[in-house]
Design an enzyme around this catalytic site. Sequence first.
Site, mmCIF file in Angstrom:
data_model
loop_
_atom_site.group_PDB
_atom_site.id
_atom_site.type_symbol
_atom_site.label_atom_id
_atom_site.label_comp_id
_atom_site.label_asym_id
_atom_site.label_seq_id
_atom_site.Cartn_x
_atom_site.Cartn_y
_atom_site.Cartn_z
ATOM 1 N N SER A 1 -13.777 25.926 22.684
ATOM 2 C CA SER A 1 -12.367 25.985 22.562
ATOM 3 C C SER A 1 -11.717 24.922 23.794
ATOM 4 O O SER A 1 -10.771 24.374 23.601
ATOM 5 C CB SER A 1 -11.842 27.569 22.809
ATOM 6 O OG SER A 1 -11.963 27.903 24.271
ATOM 7 N N ASN A 2 -12.520 24.856 24.774
ATOM 8 C CA ASN A 2 -12.157 23.611 25.811
ATOM 9 C C ASN A 2 -12.313 22.390 25.266
ATOM 10 O O ASN A 2 -11.350 21.558 25.403
ATOM 11 C CB ASN A 2 -13.108 24.060 27.122
ATOM 12 C CG ASN A 2 -12.298 24.907 27.928
ATOM 13 O OD1 ASN A 2 -11.214 24.735 28.372
ATOM 14 N ND2 ASN A 2 -13.035 26.347 28.145
ATOM 15 N N HIS B 1 -14.840 26.558 35.176
ATOM 16 C CA HIS B 1 -15.271 27.923 35.462
ATOM 17 C C HIS B 1 -14.333 28.675 35.539
ATOM 18 O O HIS B 1 -13.073 29.005 36.210
ATOM 19 C CB HIS B 1 -15.927 27.835 36.883
ATOM 20 C CG HIS B 1 -16.735 29.019 37.152
ATOM 21 N ND1 HIS B 1 -17.875 29.210 36.605
ATOM 22 C CD2 HIS B 1 -16.422 30.074 37.742
ATOM 23 C CE1 HIS B 1 -18.386 30.634 36.966
ATOM 24 N NE2 HIS B 1 -17.258 30.945 37.853
HETATM 25 C C1 GRF Z 1 -15.265 29.012 29.510
HETATM 26 O O1 GRF Z 1 -14.822 30.191 29.677
HETATM 27 C C2 GRF Z 1 -15.405 28.118 30.434
HETATM 28 O O2 GRF Z 1 -14.723 28.362 31.654
HETATM 29 C C3 GRF Z 1 -17.202 28.462 30.838
HETATM 30 O O3 GRF Z 1 -17.484 28.658 29.615
HETATM 31 C C4 GRF Z 1 -16.497 28.908 28.740
HETATM 32 C C5 GRF Z 1 -16.725 28.191 27.477
HETATM 33 O O4 GRF Z 1 -15.775 28.288 26.415
HETATM 34 N N1 GRF Z 1 -17.567 27.207 31.547
HETATM 35 P P1 GRF Z 1 -15.557 27.606 25.214
HETATM 36 O O5 GRF Z 1 -17.035 27.219 24.634
HETATM 37 O O6 GRF Z 1 -14.649 26.083 25.897
HETATM 38 O O7 GRF Z 1 -14.676 28.080 24.256
#
Ligand code: GRF
Length: 199
Positions: free
Chosen positions: A12-13, A108
Amino acid sequence: MKIAVFASGRGSNLQALIDASARGFIPSKIELVISDNRDAKALKRAEAARIDNLFIDPGKFSSTGEYEEKLIEILREYKIDLIALAGFMRILSAKFIKEYKHKIINIHPSLLPAFKGLNAQEQALEYGVKYSGCTVHFVDAGIDSGPIIEQAVVRVDDNDSVADLSQRILKEEHRIYPEVIKDILEDKIKLKNRKVIKN
Ligand code: GRF
């Protein structure tokens, strides 16, 4: 500047970065997505956005060193300048980090230095903090210990489940990660010892 995103899961990021780049907020395209997980949804998201995406199978290499050599070879091929970790579940070695010194960033889901490592949202709930959030930081050889670039704070509600808190934090992650990358690309981020200063 050419950006690569490393992701192991949902992505999602990564999607937030793809969207920010598509609407011109991030003044650069994401060139490459690398995953260590064949089934990562992140790879599908990259594919849908027509971004080169590679599953590099750690199981095919006899050591972390060899795996990372392969990653470096690919990154050089693509002339990558900035690596954004987005839910990448592998710890990069000191050697790899040295190769891309101050060119690797991570997001994070806690207010570092609190709650490093896995399940940060659960750690925060168990500890009983009233505020948590997320942190974008440069990656150094430690775990979630590099210089902090940006943070966002969220309230922890008494009845929050891990999913509730994670969701509230995630919304902020999707906001600050593109902002930080924009600032880096616009050369606004300077490092003074371990302190990050924005001009
Ligand atoms: C997020 O909560 C990020 O902070 C952590 O791992 C998760 C990744 O989520 N490092 P996504 O794959 O980006 O949805």
